[in-house]
Design a protein around this motif. Structure first.
Motif, mmCIF file in Angstrom:
data_model
loop_
_atom_site.group_PDB
_atom_site.id
_atom_site.type_symbol
_atom_site.label_atom_id
_atom_site.label_comp_id
_atom_site.label_asym_id
_atom_site.label_seq_id
_atom_site.Cartn_x
_atom_site.Cartn_y
_atom_site.Cartn_z
ATOM 1 N N UNK A 284 -6.303 15.716 11.156
ATOM 2 C CA UNK A 284 -5.072 15.467 10.010
ATOM 3 C C UNK A 284 -5.676 15.676 8.567
ATOM 4 N N UNK A 285 -4.838 16.118 7.372
ATOM 5 C CA UNK A 285 -4.943 16.051 5.770
ATOM 6 C C UNK A 285 -3.675 14.330 5.600
ATOM 7 N N UNK A 286 -3.957 13.514 5.468
ATOM 8 C CA UNK A 286 -3.136 12.601 5.238
ATOM 9 C C UNK A 286 -2.701 12.159 3.499
ATOM 10 N N UNK A 287 -1.809 12.271 2.570
ATOM 11 C CA UNK A 287 -1.967 12.015 1.365
ATOM 12 C C UNK A 287 -0.948 10.395 0.629
ATOM 13 N N UNK A 288 -1.984 9.612 0.849
ATOM 14 C CA UNK A 288 -1.585 8.157 0.701
ATOM 15 C C UNK A 288 -1.413 8.243 -0.937
ATOM 16 N N UNK A 289 -0.003 7.516 -1.945
ATOM 17 C CA UNK A 289 0.563 7.637 -2.614
ATOM 18 C C UNK A 289 1.292 6.396 -2.664
ATOM 19 N N UNK A 290 1.362 5.786 -4.058
ATOM 20 C CA UNK A 290 1.996 4.198 -3.853
ATOM 21 C C UNK A 290 1.809 3.565 -5.162
ATOM 22 N N UNK A 291 2.488 2.773 -5.582
ATOM 23 C CA UNK A 291 2.568 2.494 -6.860
ATOM 24 C C UNK A 291 0.426 1.560 -7.189
ATOM 25 N N UNK A 292 0.882 0.697 -8.324
ATOM 26 C CA UNK A 292 -1.066 0.113 -8.175
ATOM 27 C C UNK A 292 -0.633 -0.733 -7.490
ATOM 28 N N UNK A 293 -1.735 -1.267 -6.682
ATOM 29 C CA UNK A 293 -1.426 -3.156 -6.476
ATOM 30 C C UNK A 293 -0.949 -2.506 -4.885
ATOM 31 N N UNK A 294 -0.560 -0.662 -4.232
ATOM 32 C CA UNK A 294 -0.185 -1.390 -2.968
ATOM 33 C C UNK A 294 -1.150 -1.088 -1.936
ATOM 34 N N UNK A 295 -2.090 -1.549 -2.094
ATOM 35 C CA UNK A 295 -2.529 -1.198 -0.520
ATOM 36 C C UNK A 295 -3.129 -0.096 -0.626
ATOM 37 N N UNK A 296 -3.183 1.009 -1.305
ATOM 38 C CA UNK A 296 -3.927 2.558 -1.663
ATOM 39 C C UNK A 296 -5.281 1.993 -1.009
ATOM 40 N N UNK A 297 -6.295 1.384 -2.242
ATOM 41 C CA UNK A 297 -7.592 1.169 -1.823
ATOM 42 C C UNK A 297 -8.312 0.386 -0.813
ATOM 43 N N UNK A 298 -7.642 -0.520 -0.646
ATOM 44 C CA UNK A 298 -7.587 -1.784 0.639
ATOM 45 C C UNK A 298 -7.822 -0.696 1.595
ATOM 46 N N UNK A 299 -6.663 0.389 1.981
ATOM 47 C CA UNK A 299 -6.775 0.768 2.782
ATOM 48 C C UNK A 299 -7.553 1.789 3.358
ATOM 49 N N UNK A 300 -8.282 1.996 2.848
ATOM 50 C CA UNK A 300 -9.621 3.330 2.390
ATOM 51 C C UNK A 300 -10.801 2.084 2.824
ATOM 52 N N UNK A 301 -11.005 1.057 1.960
ATOM 53 C CA UNK A 301 -11.770 0.535 1.844
ATOM 54 C C UNK A 301 -12.421 -0.357 3.907
ATOM 55 N N UNK A 302 -11.006 -0.642 4.143
ATOM 56 C CA UNK A 302 -11.070 -0.661 5.702
ATOM 57 C C UNK A 302 -11.069 -0.089 6.188
ATOM 58 N N UNK A 303 -10.808 1.112 6.199
ATOM 59 C CA UNK A 303 -11.233 2.329 7.572
ATOM 60 C C UNK A 303 -12.752 2.188 7.426
ATOM 61 N N UNK A 304 -12.910 2.703 6.128
ATOM 62 C CA UNK A 304 -14.752 2.783 5.713
ATOM 63 C C UNK A 304 -15.577 1.607 5.871
ATOM 64 N N UNK A 305 -15.169 0.285 6.031
ATOM 65 C CA UNK A 305 -15.907 -0.741 6.285
ATOM 66 C C UNK A 305 -16.070 -1.366 4.995
#
Length: 249
Positions: free
Chosen positions: A33-54
Motif C-alpha cells: 500500500x501507498x498511504x499518505x498521511x495528512x493533518x495539522x501541526x501537532x496532529x500526531x503524524x511524525x509521532x506515528x512514523x516514529x512509533x513505526x520506526x522504533x
C-alpha cells in the motif's frame, strides 16, 4: 504488513504539560500500500512514523511488522524491515563519504558486515545503473562526496539507497518540504515508482494537499492524535482537491 493495535503515546505523563500525541489508534497497512498521511501541526503524524520506526516506544498498545511483534524493539532492530527518508536532505547520508560509499553503507545496513561490498565492479555497475534512472547525470560521479550535491539530488539518492537492502517498508517524513518544486517532483515520482515496481509498503507524511491528492492509494487524516478519516483507493479516486481542502476548514 504493519499492524498498530490500540496505540497511545503520551509525553510528560502525569505532569502539567502532558501531551497525548497518539490516542488509541488501531491501524492496519497492507503489504504494497501507498498511504499518505495528512493533518495539522501537532496532529500526531511524525509521532506515528516514529512509533513505526522504533524511534519512540508506545505508551500503550502493540505493533506488528510482517507478523512479528516489534513493540519493544528499538529503531536499529527494525532496520531489517524499515527504511526512512527525512525532511532534511542532510539526514540519512554521510556527507563526507562518496556517493558509492553511501550506497555501500546502505547495502550493509541489514546484512552481516562484508568489507568487499562496494569494492567490486559488479556493485559499482549496479549502483550506476540505479542512479542513471534518475536522469540527473550522477551515475558517472559516484566518487563525488555526497555533501557536494543539492538537496534534491541527496533526497533522490537516499530513496534509491533505501532499496539497496532487504527492507520492504518505506517511511517518508515530509521528504520534499525543503526542496524546490522540480526536485520535489523527481523525489515523489521515484517514491511512486518504487512502490509500484517493487511493492514497497510506503507511508508518506505531507502538508502538500496537491501531493496528497495525486499520490498514494490510501489517504489518512489525523487530528489530535486520532484517525479522523481513512480513505481507501476507490473513495480517494473520487476525491477532488477542493474536497480535501474543505477538511481543513
Amino acid at each position: 504488513m504493519i499492524s498498530l493495535q490500540k496505540i497511545s503515546k503520551f509525553f510528560n505523563k502525569g505532569k502539567t504539560n502532558e501531551v497525548t500525541a497518539l490516542n488509541n489508534i488501531s491501524l492496519q497497512i497492507n503489504e504494497g500500500e501507498f498511504v499518505v498521511v495528512i493533518g495539522a501541526n501537532g496532529s500526531g503524524k511524525t509521532t506515528l512514523l516514529n512509533i513505526i520506526a522504533g524511534v519512540e516506544m508506545p505508551s500503550l498498545g502493540k505493533i506488528e511488522i510482517n507478523g512479528n511483534d516489534v513493540t519493544p524493539l528499538p529503531e536499529y532492530k527494525r532496520s531489517r524491515w524499515v527504511a526512512r527518508v527525512f525532511q532534511n536532505p542532510n539526514n540519512g547520508t554521510a556527507p563526507d563519504l562518496t556517493i558509492l560509499d553511501n550506497f555501500r553503507l546502505a547495502a550493509l545496513r541489514t546484512q552481516r558486515k562484508n568489507m568487499t561490498i562496494g569494492i567490486n565492479a559488479a556493485f559499482k555497475k549496479k549502483v550506476q545503473e540505479k542512479i542513471s534512472e534518475l536522469g540527473m547525470g550522477l551515475e558517472n560521479k559516484i566518487n563525488q562526496p555526497m555533501g557536494n550535491l543539492s538537496g534534491g539530488q541527496r533526497q533522490a539518492l537516499t530513496l534509491l539507497m533505501s532499496v539497496m537492502d532487504d527492507t520492504n517498508i518505506l517511511l517518508l517524513d515530509e521528504p520534499t518540504a525543503a526542496l524546490d518544486p522540480k526536485s520535489a517532483l523527481v523525489v515523489l515520482k521515484l517514491a511512486d515508482k518504487l512502490n509500484k515496481d517493487l511493492g514497497m509498503t510506503t507511508i508518506l507524511i505531507t502538508h502538500n494537499i496537491k501531493d496528497a491528492h495525486q499520490y498514494g492509494n490510501r489517504l489518512i487524516q489525523l487530528n489530535e492524535g486520532k484517525i479522523l478519516r481513512d480513505i481507501n483507493a476507490e473513495m480517494k479516486s473520487r476525491l477532488s482537491l477542493p474536497d480535501i481542502f474543505e477538511w481543513f476548514g
